[in-house]
Write a protein that holds these residues in place. Structure first.
Motif, PDB file in Angstrom:
ATOM      1  N   VAL A 103      13.228 -83.092 -84.252  1.00  0.00           N
ATOM      2  CA  VAL A 103      12.271 -83.158 -83.138  1.00  0.00           C
ATOM      3  C   VAL A 103      11.998 -81.746 -82.624  1.00  0.00           C
ATOM      4  O   VAL A 103      10.850 -81.379 -82.364  1.00  0.00           O
ATOM      5  CB  VAL A 103      12.811 -84.054 -81.997  1.00  0.00           C
ATOM      6  CG1 VAL A 103      11.918 -83.978 -80.770  1.00  0.00           C
ATOM      7  CG2 VAL A 103      12.974 -85.475 -82.466  1.00  0.00           C
ATOM      8  N   GLY A 104      13.047 -80.950 -82.486  1.00  0.00           N
ATOM      9  CA  GLY A 104      12.905 -79.589 -81.997  1.00  0.00           C
ATOM     10  C   GLY A 104      12.114 -78.706 -82.934  1.00  0.00           C
ATOM     11  O   GLY A 104      11.356 -77.832 -82.493  1.00  0.00           O
ATOM     12  N   ASP A 105      12.279 -78.927 -84.219  1.00  0.00           N
ATOM     13  CA  ASP A 105      11.530 -78.131 -85.197  1.00  0.00           C
ATOM     14  C   ASP A 105      10.036 -78.423 -85.103  1.00  0.00           C
ATOM     15  O   ASP A 105       9.209 -77.515 -85.168  1.00  0.00           O
ATOM     16  CB  ASP A 105      12.052 -78.413 -86.615  1.00  0.00           C
ATOM     17  CG  ASP A 105      13.521 -78.033 -86.757  1.00  0.00           C
ATOM     18  OD1 ASP A 105      13.930 -77.019 -86.164  1.00  0.00           O
ATOM     19  OD2 ASP A 105      14.255 -78.763 -87.436  1.00  0.00           O
ATOM     20  N   ILE A 106       9.693 -79.687 -84.918  1.00  0.00           N
ATOM     21  CA  ILE A 106       8.284 -80.064 -84.739  1.00  0.00           C
ATOM     22  C   ILE A 106       7.764 -79.486 -83.419  1.00  0.00           C
ATOM     23  O   ILE A 106       6.661 -78.936 -83.358  1.00  0.00           O
ATOM     24  CB  ILE A 106       8.121 -81.596 -84.782  1.00  0.00           C
ATOM     25  CG1 ILE A 106       8.491 -82.105 -86.177  1.00  0.00           C
ATOM     26  CG2 ILE A 106       6.707 -82.011 -84.402  1.00  0.00           C
ATOM     27  CD1 ILE A 106       8.682 -83.602 -86.266  1.00  0.00           C
ATOM     28  N   PHE A 107       8.574 -79.607 -82.369  1.00  0.00           N
ATOM     29  CA  PHE A 107       8.195 -79.064 -81.064  1.00  0.00           C
ATOM     30  C   PHE A 107       7.938 -77.563 -81.149  1.00  0.00           C
ATOM     31  O   PHE A 107       6.975 -77.056 -80.569  1.00  0.00           O
ATOM     32  CB  PHE A 107       9.289 -79.371 -80.033  1.00  0.00           C
ATOM     33  CG  PHE A 107       8.987 -78.861 -78.657  1.00  0.00           C
ATOM     34  CD1 PHE A 107       8.113 -79.541 -77.825  1.00  0.00           C
ATOM     35  CD2 PHE A 107       9.582 -77.700 -78.183  1.00  0.00           C
ATOM     36  CE1 PHE A 107       7.828 -79.073 -76.547  1.00  0.00           C
ATOM     37  CE2 PHE A 107       9.310 -77.224 -76.912  1.00  0.00           C
ATOM     38  CZ  PHE A 107       8.425 -77.916 -76.093  1.00  0.00           C
ATOM     39  N   ASP A 108       8.798 -76.838 -81.870  1.00  0.00           N
ATOM     40  CA  ASP A 108       8.634 -75.384 -82.009  1.00  0.00           C
ATOM     41  C   ASP A 108       7.307 -75.012 -82.650  1.00  0.00           C
ATOM     42  O   ASP A 108       6.725 -73.970 -82.335  1.00  0.00           O
ATOM     43  CB  ASP A 108       9.777 -74.789 -82.835  1.00  0.00           C
ATOM     44  CG  ASP A 108      11.000 -74.477 -82.001  1.00  0.00           C
ATOM     45  OD1 ASP A 108      10.865 -74.364 -80.763  1.00  0.00           O
ATOM     46  OD2 ASP A 108      12.088 -74.320 -82.579  1.00  0.00           O
ATOM     47  N   VAL A 109       6.816 -75.847 -83.560  1.00  0.00           N
ATOM     48  CA  VAL A 109       5.549 -75.557 -84.224  1.00  0.00           C
ATOM     49  C   VAL A 109       4.380 -75.642 -83.241  1.00  0.00           C
ATOM     50  O   VAL A 109       3.451 -74.852 -83.307  1.00  0.00           O
ATOM     51  CB  VAL A 109       5.331 -76.511 -85.427  1.00  0.00           C
ATOM     52  CG1 VAL A 109       3.922 -76.386 -85.984  1.00  0.00           C
ATOM     53  CG2 VAL A 109       6.353 -76.237 -86.515  1.00  0.00           C
ATOM     54  N   VAL A 110       4.452 -76.588 -82.298  1.00  0.00           N
ATOM     55  CA  VAL A 110       3.312 -76.803 -81.405  1.00  0.00           C
ATOM     56  C   VAL A 110       3.457 -76.190 -80.012  1.00  0.00           C
ATOM     57  O   VAL A 110       2.465 -76.019 -79.313  1.00  0.00           O
ATOM     58  CB  VAL A 110       2.991 -78.318 -81.270  1.00  0.00           C
ATOM     59  CG1 VAL A 110       2.576 -78.897 -82.598  1.00  0.00           C
ATOM     60  CG2 VAL A 110       4.147 -79.080 -80.683  1.00  0.00           C
ATOM     61  N   SER A 111       4.663 -75.844 -79.586  1.00  0.00           N
ATOM     62  CA  SER A 111       4.848 -75.443 -78.184  1.00  0.00           C
ATOM     63  C   SER A 111       4.293 -74.056 -77.854  1.00  0.00           C
ATOM     64  O   SER A 111       3.725 -73.866 -76.795  1.00  0.00           O
ATOM     65  CB  SER A 111       6.318 -75.517 -77.776  1.00  0.00           C
ATOM     66  OG  SER A 111       7.035 -74.426 -78.295  1.00  0.00           O
ATOM     67  N   LYS A 112       4.495 -73.082 -78.684  1.00  0.00           N
ATOM     68  CA  LYS A 112       3.928 -71.730 -78.497  1.00  0.00           C
ATOM     69  C   LYS A 112       4.273 -71.104 -77.147  1.00  0.00           C
ATOM     70  O   LYS A 112       3.418 -70.554 -76.452  1.00  0.00           O
ATOM     71  CB  LYS A 112       2.413 -71.739 -78.671  1.00  0.00           C
ATOM     72  CG  LYS A 112       1.912 -72.481 -79.891  1.00  0.00           C
ATOM     73  CD  LYS A 112       1.961 -71.636 -81.109  1.00  0.00           C
ATOM     74  CE  LYS A 112       1.246 -72.310 -82.254  1.00  0.00           C
ATOM     75  NZ  LYS A 112       1.998 -72.295 -83.471  1.00  0.00           N
ATOM     76  N   ALA A 113       5.535 -71.181 -76.749  1.00  0.00           N
ATOM     77  CA  ALA A 113       5.968 -70.665 -75.449  1.00  0.00           C
ATOM     78  C   ALA A 113       5.717 -69.167 -75.305  1.00  0.00           C
ATOM     79  O   ALA A 113       5.374 -68.695 -74.225  1.00  0.00           O
ATOM     80  CB  ALA A 113       7.447 -70.970 -75.223  1.00  0.00           C
ATOM     81  N   ASN A 114       5.878 -68.421 -76.367  1.00  0.00           N
ATOM     82  CA  ASN A 114       5.690 -66.971 -76.283  1.00  0.00           C
ATOM     83  C   ASN A 114       4.229 -66.606 -76.054  1.00  0.00           C
ATOM     84  O   ASN A 114       3.931 -65.681 -75.285  1.00  0.00           O
ATOM     85  CB  ASN A 114       6.225 -66.299 -77.545  1.00  0.00           C
ATOM     86  CG  ASN A 114       7.702 -66.509 -77.685  1.00  0.00           C
ATOM     87  OD1 ASN A 114       8.481 -66.042 -76.867  1.00  0.00           O
ATOM     88  ND2 ASN A 114       8.109 -67.245 -78.703  1.00  0.00           N
ATOM     89  N   LEU A 115       3.325 -67.325 -76.698  1.00  0.00           N
ATOM     90  CA  LEU A 115       1.902 -67.067 -76.461  1.00  0.00           C
ATOM     91  C   LEU A 115       1.509 -67.473 -75.043  1.00  0.00           C
ATOM     92  O   LEU A 115       0.724 -66.784 -74.395  1.00  0.00           O
ATOM     93  CB  LEU A 115       1.045 -67.805 -77.499  1.00  0.00           C
ATOM     94  CG  LEU A 115       1.173 -67.280 -78.937  1.00  0.00           C
ATOM     95  CD1 LEU A 115       0.368 -68.148 -79.908  1.00  0.00           C
ATOM     96  CD2 LEU A 115       0.751 -65.829 -79.050  1.00  0.00           C
ATOM     97  N   ARG A 116       2.085 -68.577 -74.534  1.00  0.00           N
ATOM     98  CA  ARG A 116       1.836 -68.964 -73.137  1.00  0.00           C
ATOM     99  C   ARG A 116       2.372 -67.893 -72.190  1.00  0.00           C
ATOM    100  O   ARG A 116       1.733 -67.552 -71.197  1.00  0.00           O
ATOM    101  CB  ARG A 116       2.485 -70.322 -72.824  1.00  0.00           C
ATOM    102  CG  ARG A 116       1.677 -71.507 -73.295  1.00  0.00           C
ATOM    103  CD  ARG A 116       2.097 -72.823 -72.648  1.00  0.00           C
ATOM    104  NE  ARG A 116       3.521 -73.035 -72.523  1.00  0.00           N
ATOM    105  CZ  ARG A 116       4.321 -73.532 -73.472  1.00  0.00           C
ATOM    106  NH1 ARG A 116       3.828 -73.837 -74.642  1.00  0.00           N
ATOM    107  NH2 ARG A 116       5.601 -73.709 -73.244  1.00  0.00           N
ATOM    108  N   ASN A 117       3.556 -67.374 -72.497  1.00  0.00           N
ATOM    109  CA  ASN A 117       4.120 -66.323 -71.650  1.00  0.00           C
ATOM    110  C   ASN A 117       3.260 -65.074 -71.675  1.00  0.00           C
ATOM    111  O   ASN A 117       3.104 -64.403 -70.654  1.00  0.00           O
ATOM    112  CB  ASN A 117       5.563 -66.023 -72.055  1.00  0.00           C
ATOM    113  CG  ASN A 117       6.522 -67.069 -71.528  1.00  0.00           C
ATOM    114  OD1 ASN A 117       6.168 -67.895 -70.693  1.00  0.00           O
ATOM    115  ND2 ASN A 117       7.744 -67.048 -72.020  1.00  0.00           N
ATOM    116  N   MET A 118       2.681 -64.770 -72.810  1.00  0.00           N
ATOM    117  CA  MET A 118       1.798 -63.599 -72.872  1.00  0.00           C
ATOM    118  C   MET A 118       0.534 -63.814 -72.050  1.00  0.00           C
ATOM    119  O   MET A 118       0.001 -62.872 -71.471  1.00  0.00           O
ATOM    120  CB  MET A 118       1.440 -63.253 -74.320  1.00  0.00           C
ATOM    121  CG  MET A 118       2.493 -62.422 -75.025  1.00  0.00           C
ATOM    122  SD  MET A 118       3.028 -60.954 -74.102  1.00  0.00           S
ATOM    123  CE  MET A 118       1.517 -60.016 -73.931  1.00  0.00           C
TER     124      MET A 118
END
Length: 170
Positions: A103-118
């Motif tokens: 589940v986390g691996d799929i989440f990592d593909v779509v979440s893009k936390a670093n781009l949101r932080n930028m």
């Protein structure tokens, strides 16, 4: 005198000139973590974050540490605490959910936390010049907190893998 000639970039959409090298590093790292590789036949991109997440025990820790670097740079730029805490929450959610197998691996593909932080960084970098009064105590606590968080994720993940391997080897 015209504000733009005084170096005040509040009237333009460009970040303050002294932020430029730092912003460039942060953009490159966020793109590397969240969008460096195009998935053929789609408009989707992935980065190293979901790939690192596949490494049992240490991948999520390394990813959290790299993401933490962006937050530390943002703090040193003088972003407001509220913005920094929003960035930290993005990192925590991305790391905690991302550490759940499959589940986390799929989440990592779509979440893009670093781009949101930028996006958060970019919106604040356009608003103000660097602060001469950086809250060094807050930045120090932020750094320590991010290090402790990354290490805790690594320990918990390693413990989880150890328990799982013991259960399945019996």
């Amino acid at each position: 005198m015209d504000d733009t000639r005084q170096g005040n970039n509040n009237l333009t959409n460009e970040p303050h000139f002294s932020h430029a090298p730092r912003l460039k590093r942060m953009r490159q790292l966020s793109k590397l973590l969240d969008g460096a590789i195009a998935i053929p036949g789609t408009k989707q991109r992935i980065g190293l974050d979901p790939i690192l997440g596949l490494i049992p025990g240490g991948g999520d820790t390394v990813s959290a540490a790299l993401s933490g670097y962006i937050i530390i740079e943002a703090a040193q730029m003088g972003l407001p605490r509220k913005a920094l805490m929003q960035m930290v929450m993005n990192l925590i959610i991305d790391t905690v959910v991302g550490s759940v197998p499959v589940v986390g691996d799929i989440f990592d593909v779509v979440s893009k936390a670093n781009l949101r932080n930028m996006q958060i960084v970019e919106s604040h970098a356009k608003l103000s010049a660097p602060s001469a009064k950086t809250d060094k105590l807050f930045i120090s606590l932020l750094i320590v907190g991010l290090i402790v968080f990354a290490l805790a994720v690594g320990c918990i993940t390693a413990l989880g893998w150890s328990l799982a391997s013991n259960l399945f080897n019996k």
